[in-house]
Design an enzyme around this catalytic site. Sequence first.
Site, PDB file in Angstrom:
ATOM      1  N   ASP A  54      -2.374 -11.308   2.723  1.00  0.00           N
ATOM      2  CA  ASP A  54      -2.400  -9.954   3.274  1.00  0.00           C
ATOM      3  C   ASP A  54      -3.853  -9.482   3.335  1.00  0.00           C
ATOM      4  OD1 ASP A  54      -3.002  -9.295   0.665  1.00  0.00           O
ATOM      5  OD2 ASP A  54      -1.069  -8.394   0.244  1.00  0.00           O
ATOM      6  N   ASP A  79       8.210 -10.894   1.678  1.00  0.00           N
ATOM      7  CA  ASP A  79       7.511 -11.133   0.414  1.00  0.00           C
ATOM      8  C   ASP A  79       7.786  -9.960  -0.500  1.00  0.00           C
ATOM      9  OD1 ASP A  79       4.778  -9.403  -0.253  1.00  0.00           O
ATOM     10  OD2 ASP A  79       5.366  -9.292   1.849  1.00  0.00           O
TER      11      ASP A  79
END
Length: 344
Positions: A92, A266
């Site tokens: 990310d 996730d």
Amino acid sequence: MTKFFFEKIETDGLARVGLLHTHHGSIRTPAFMPVGTLGTVKAMYPEQVENTGADIILGNTYHLMIRPGAERISKLGGLHRFMNWKLPILTDSGGFQVMSLAKLRSLDEKGVTFQSHIDGSKFSLTPERAVEIQHLLGSDITMVLDECPEHGKKKSEIAESMRLSLQWAKRSKESFIERQGYGLFGIVQGNIFEDLREESALKTIEIGFDGYAVGGLAVGEGHIQMLSTLDFTVPFLPDLKPRYLMGVGRPLDIVESVIRGIDMFDCVLPTRSGRTGLAFTWNGRINIRNAKYKKDKGPLDKNVSKFDLNKYSKNYLNHLFNTNEMLGSMLLTLHNINFYQELM
């Protein structure tokens, strides 16, 4: 060299089964990505994570840029070699952690300047730097830098934030170095507002990405609003590109989101729960610390045969957690990640 592309294999309504092909291997979708924030899925060997059936893990740009540093990892051969993980990695962009963890921060069109939550050191994160860090890490999937505003803000503030994220997405795309087998995902923002989600989706698609994430959910809006937001957001996303719902979640959230056409997930929930004594089973969630398990000779979940986990009784696991033995966290984390992969 493997080309980065999404292959849709089977559908059932909006739900789909597919393969996302990357440099480090193919990811079976729907996919749950165990979170390896600092280059490790906490309390697990990389080999164990792979043996649960996980095809990909998630690393965190914010944490890795602070320590040990992206340049250091790059010199050691990249994140895959650094942590001994041979399969794909998604990282990310760090934007969410800057907003939620950094001590002091200032944000403008250029990016965000902040102080580390560890020691107060000053850092700057721009769209270009976020992409550069992920390049140094060797991420198979790079995420654009975005701002994730808190739920409950005024619509005008959400709109301003969303349009800033669009500017950053364009700059992220311009700074991304194209390589065969590596992809860049855009992020759709707009909180729970249908018109803002539509604007964000259409303009993000116009920029052009290898996959599309739905961000800004699981931040306090609740299960029903999250699903209704997906109902009007997912139809805007390209059918032949992977769709990633960031930060989700609970097993029910995942099932409902797959039904709505989401391919990737996730969440820290299975690992964090495993470290605190919470186990996910096919009969519901168990708090193994509860006194009722002190005399329970049965396994956590008799339906699970993998890793021979059923040789550890509930009363033994209860003992491990109530005496703060680290083996308890290791066994429950392994159990939970395995459960999530079986669920997928």
